[in-house]
Design a protein around this motif. Sequence first.
Motif, mmCIF file in Angstrom:
data_model
loop_
_atom_site.group_PDB
_atom_site.id
_atom_site.type_symbol
_atom_site.label_atom_id
_atom_site.label_comp_id
_atom_site.label_asym_id
_atom_site.label_seq_id
_atom_site.Cartn_x
_atom_site.Cartn_y
_atom_site.Cartn_z
ATOM 1 N N TRP A 28 14.635 41.805 55.198
ATOM 2 C CA TRP A 28 13.494 42.187 54.351
ATOM 3 C C TRP A 28 13.709 43.593 53.807
ATOM 4 N N ALA A 29 14.160 44.513 54.651
ATOM 5 C CA ALA A 29 14.393 45.892 54.222
ATOM 6 C C ALA A 29 15.569 45.979 53.248
ATOM 7 N N GLN A 30 16.650 45.284 53.543
ATOM 8 C CA GLN A 30 17.837 45.350 52.692
ATOM 9 C C GLN A 30 17.570 44.814 51.302
ATOM 10 N N LYS A 31 16.717 43.804 51.198
ATOM 11 C CA LYS A 31 16.349 43.266 49.883
ATOM 12 C C LYS A 31 15.624 44.310 49.042
ATOM 13 N N ARG A 32 15.040 45.298 49.706
ATOM 14 C CA ARG A 32 14.297 46.352 49.020
ATOM 15 C C ARG A 32 15.055 47.675 49.018
ATOM 16 N N TRP A 33 16.335 47.626 49.376
ATOM 17 C CA TRP A 33 17.179 48.822 49.422
ATOM 18 C C TRP A 33 16.605 49.890 50.346
ATOM 19 N N LEU A 34 16.075 49.427 51.464
ATOM 20 C CA LEU A 34 15.488 50.314 52.466
ATOM 21 C C LEU A 34 16.335 50.255 53.736
ATOM 22 N N PRO A 35 16.286 51.285 54.578
ATOM 23 C CA PRO A 35 16.981 51.203 55.875
ATOM 24 C C PRO A 35 16.369 50.098 56.730
#
Length: 252
Positions: A28-35
């Motif tokens: 979920w985070a990677q899809k949003r370019w988040l750690p």
Amino acid sequence: MASPTSSPIEQGKLPGHVAIVMDGNGRWAQKRWLPRVAGHKQGVESLRGIVKACIERGVPVLSVFAFSSENWNRPAEEVSGLMDLLVMALSREVPSLEKSGVRLHFPGDRSGLSPRVVQGLEAAERGTAHNSKLILNVCFNYGGRWDVVQAARRLAEQGVEITEESLSQATALSHVGDPDLLIRTGGELRISNFLLWQSAYTELVFTECLWPDFDAAELDRAFGEFARRDRRFGRTAEQQADAQPAAGKRHA
């Protein structure tokens, strides 16, 4: 008889014990370019909503897989972030959970945890011990194989004969019945060493929904799937109609 469109709540077919493998935080985070830790933080928000939904629907037991014994193999930065998140969540969430009538348990191996984390877990369990509206098992540093081994070792040390009943009573979740429904989010089709002993007759529901997006509507969809299942526990359909077992009980 309930109509085909009636909800599981209206039908009275809710599970007594719901278990959830909360998967998909990192994706979920990677899809949003988040750690990845940002996904775990959002996952805490989802858990808060699901706890509320279980209370509102009258589900008495909720068990969630928060950190497995295999998760130590993840990048050190992510593991450290998870530990910090646990400490923060304990300080922030426990007072609200206590007021909501939630009793907390943290099944798992505490020998590898820091004293700060262990103290936080013990304080949360003590502070909510009087509650009875919902039992929330947050399985932390838990593994199903570890649970069976520690239960067998405990019985052997006590000189107790190892039977199905004695082993069940020595597991880390002996204070609750076996799960009726196990939900795994994130699209994977396995239970990943979660509640292996306890899930012999558990209904399994898998969803593509990532855990941070899992909400009350998704929970109700899983409950609807559960309500459509024919649970016979080794009996014929005719026998089961005459002997419906109580939800959340252990079954041979």
